[in-house]
Enzyme design. Structure first.
Site, PDB file in Angstrom:
ATOM      1  N   THR A  91       0.050  -5.114   9.140  1.00 13.49           N
ATOM      2  CA  THR A  91       0.753  -6.340   8.825  1.00 13.49           C
ATOM      3  C   THR A  91       2.051  -6.158   8.222  1.00 13.49           C
ATOM      4  O   THR A  91       2.549  -5.094   8.113  1.00 13.49           O
ATOM      5  CB  THR A  91      -0.281  -6.653   7.512  1.00 13.49           C
ATOM      6  OG1 THR A  91       0.465  -7.585   6.786  1.00 13.49           O
ATOM      7  CG2 THR A  91      -0.299  -5.593   6.785  1.00 13.49           C
TER       8      THR A  91
ATOM      9  N   TYR B 191      -3.852  -3.763  -0.207  1.00 12.99           N
ATOM     10  CA  TYR B 191      -4.006  -4.576   1.220  1.00 12.99           C
ATOM     11  C   TYR B 191      -3.027  -3.845   1.841  1.00 12.99           C
ATOM     12  O   TYR B 191      -3.351  -3.391   3.085  1.00 12.99           O
ATOM     13  CB  TYR B 191      -3.994  -5.996   1.381  1.00 12.99           C
ATOM     14  CG  TYR B 191      -3.923  -6.475   2.675  1.00 12.99           C
ATOM     15  CD1 TYR B 191      -5.039  -6.311   3.327  1.00 12.99           C
ATOM     16  CD2 TYR B 191      -2.756  -6.981   2.992  1.00 12.99           C
ATOM     17  CE1 TYR B 191      -4.670  -6.796   4.749  1.00 12.99           C
ATOM     18  CE2 TYR B 191      -2.823  -7.542   4.609  1.00 12.99           C
ATOM     19  CZ  TYR B 191      -3.762  -7.301   5.062  1.00 12.99           C
ATOM     20  OH  TYR B 191      -3.649  -7.618   6.549  1.00 12.99           O
TER      21      TYR B 191
END
Ligand code: UDP
Length: 341
Positions: free
Chosen positions: A126, A153
Site C-alpha cells: 500500500t 496498517y
C-alpha cells in the site's frame, strides 16, 4: 503459455475477486481461492463460479497447520496474497490484530510456501508505507521514496515487504512482485446491452473510502457525507489522491504473473500518476449519476496527508502495464452501478 497452479488468498474480497475474475476469464491457469469469508463474500464466489471452475478453501491464515497442509498438498507455483486487515483507524485501536493478521500470517504463508517450494509470490502492499509525505515531488512518489508509515496498517505491510525481500535474498528460487496500491476504487467493468452492469464490487460493510461513500450517497443509501478538511495546501484545499480503477489494478497482477517467469523480483507503485481532490471526486460522482446530496465540511481526519500521487513510470516501463480505465467518471459510475445493483 504454461498452465500455472495459482493460489489467491483473499480471493473473495474486493481486489482479490477482480484478479480472480480476470484469471478465470482470460487465462487457463488452475485457480484456488483461499478465504476466511470474514469480509469476503459468498455471493462474489457464486458469481465467479459462473465464469469458470476453481477450487475454494475456507480457511483463516492463522491456522498454521492447515495452511501448511494446503500448501504441501496442492503444488502451487504462484501465490497472490490479498488476505489482510485494511482499516487504518482500526489498526490504530487494535495494532496487534494488524501485526497478527497481516505481518505474522504473511510470514507464515511465506514459510509454508517456501517449504513447499513455491517459486513466485505477488503481494498487496500500500501507499500507506510512504506515510505522510511532507511534500509530493512534482512527478509523484516513486518506489525509492522514503518509507515511513504513520499507522500500524502501513507498518504491518512494510514489515511484510521486508520479510518477502529478505526471503528472496536468501532463497534464489523464490521471487516476488510487491505492489504498492494507491486509492483503489470502482467495480467490474461489464456491460449488458450497452449498460454498465458490474458483477462484482466492494461489499465490505462500514465503508470509509471516499468513492464508496459518495456512491452510497448517490444511491440514497446514505443521507450525506463530509469533506474531511478544506484547508490543505492543495489547489482547492481538499485532500488529493491518485484513484486507480480496480480492474486496472487487477490487470497489473495478471501481468506480474508472467513478468516473474522472466524477470527479477521488484516493487511497483500502482496508480495513474494523477491526483484528484475530494471536491473533484464528489462533483464527478454527482455529475455522472445525475444526483445531488448533502456534503458538509468537517475537521481533518487524523493522519490524512494533503496529497498522495504515485509516480508510475516504473510499472509502465518495466512491466509494460498500461491502464484501460483511467477515467474518474467511469470509476465513479462503476462504483455507483455496483452500489445500485
Ligand atoms: N475523505 C473525505 N470524506 C470521506 C472519506 C474520505 O473527505 O467521507 C477524504 C480523505 O480525507 C482523503 C480522501 O478523501 O483526503 C481519500 O480518503 P480515503 O479514505 O478514500 O482513502 P485514503 O487516502 O485515506 O486511503
Amino acid at each position: 503459455m504454461a498452465q500455472l497452479n495459482i493460489l489467491i488468498t483473499g480471493g473473495a474480497g474486493y481486489i482479490g475477486s477482480h484478479v480472480a475474475k480476470q484469471l478465470l476469464e482470460t487465462t487457463t491457469h488452475n485457480i484456488t481461492i483461499l478465504d476466511n469469508l470474514s469480509t469476503g463474500s459468498t455471493k462474489t464466489l457464486d458469481t465467479l463460479k459462473t465464469m469458470r471452475e476453481f477450487n475454494f478453501i475456507e480457511l483463516d491464515l492463522k491456522e498454521f497447520a492447515q495452511v501448511a497442509d494446503v500448501l504441501n498438498t496442492n503444488n502451487f507455483d504462484t501465490i497472490i496474497h490479498f488476505a489482510a486487515s485494511i482499516v487504518v483507524p482500526e489498526s490504530v485501536e487494535n495494532p496487534l490484530k494488524y501485526y497478527m493478521n497481516n505481518t505474522v500470517n504473511t510470514t507464515n504463508l511465506i514459510k509454508c510456501g517456501t517449504d513447499a517450494k513455491i517459486k513466485r509470490f505477488i503481494f498487496s502492499s500500500t501507499a500507506a508505507v510512504y506515510g505522510e509525505p511532507s511534500e509530493v515531488p512534482k512527478d509523484g512518489i516513486d518506489e525509492n521514496y522514503l518509507t515511513l508509515p504513520i499507522n500500524p496498517y502501513g507498518m504491518s505491510k512494510l514489515m511484510s515487504e521486508r520479510v518477502i525481500q529478505d526471503t528472496a535474498l536468501a532463497n534464489k528460487e523464490f521471487k516476488f512482485v510487491i505492489f504498492r496500491y494507491f486509492n483503489v476504487a470502482g467495480a467490474d467493468i461489464n456491460y449488458t446491452d450497452d449498460k454498465l452492469t458490474p458483477r462484482i464490487g466492494q461489499s465490505f460493510p462500514n465503508a470509509t473510502h471516499l468513492i464508496k461513500i459518495a456512491s452510497e450517497c448517490a444511491t440514497g443509501k446514505r443521507e450525506k457525507m463530509a469533506i474531511f478538511g478544506d484547508d490543505f495546501n492543495t489547489l482547492d484545499g481538499t485532500g488529493v489522491r491518485d484513484y486507480i480503477h480496480v480492474d486496472d489494478l487487477a490487470s497489473a497482477h495478471i501481468k506480474a504473473i508472467d513478468y516473474l517467469l522472466e524477470n527479477d523480483s521488484d516493487i511497483f507503485n500502482a496508480g495513474y500518476g494523477r491526483g484528484y481532490s475530494v471536491k473533484e471526486v464528489i462533483e464527478t460522482m454527482k455529475k455522472v449519476t445525475n444526483t445531488n446530496f448533502q456534503v458538509d465540511n468537517a475537521a481533518r481526519r487524523a493522519g490524512d496527508p494533503a496529497a498522495l500521487i504515485s509516480n508510475n513510470t516504473k510499472i509502465k516501463t518495466k512491466m509494460h502495464w498500461s491502464p484501460n480505465h483511467n477515467d474518474l467518471a467511469l470509476i465513479c459510475q462503476s462504483a455507483f452501478e455496483w452500489e445500485n445493483y
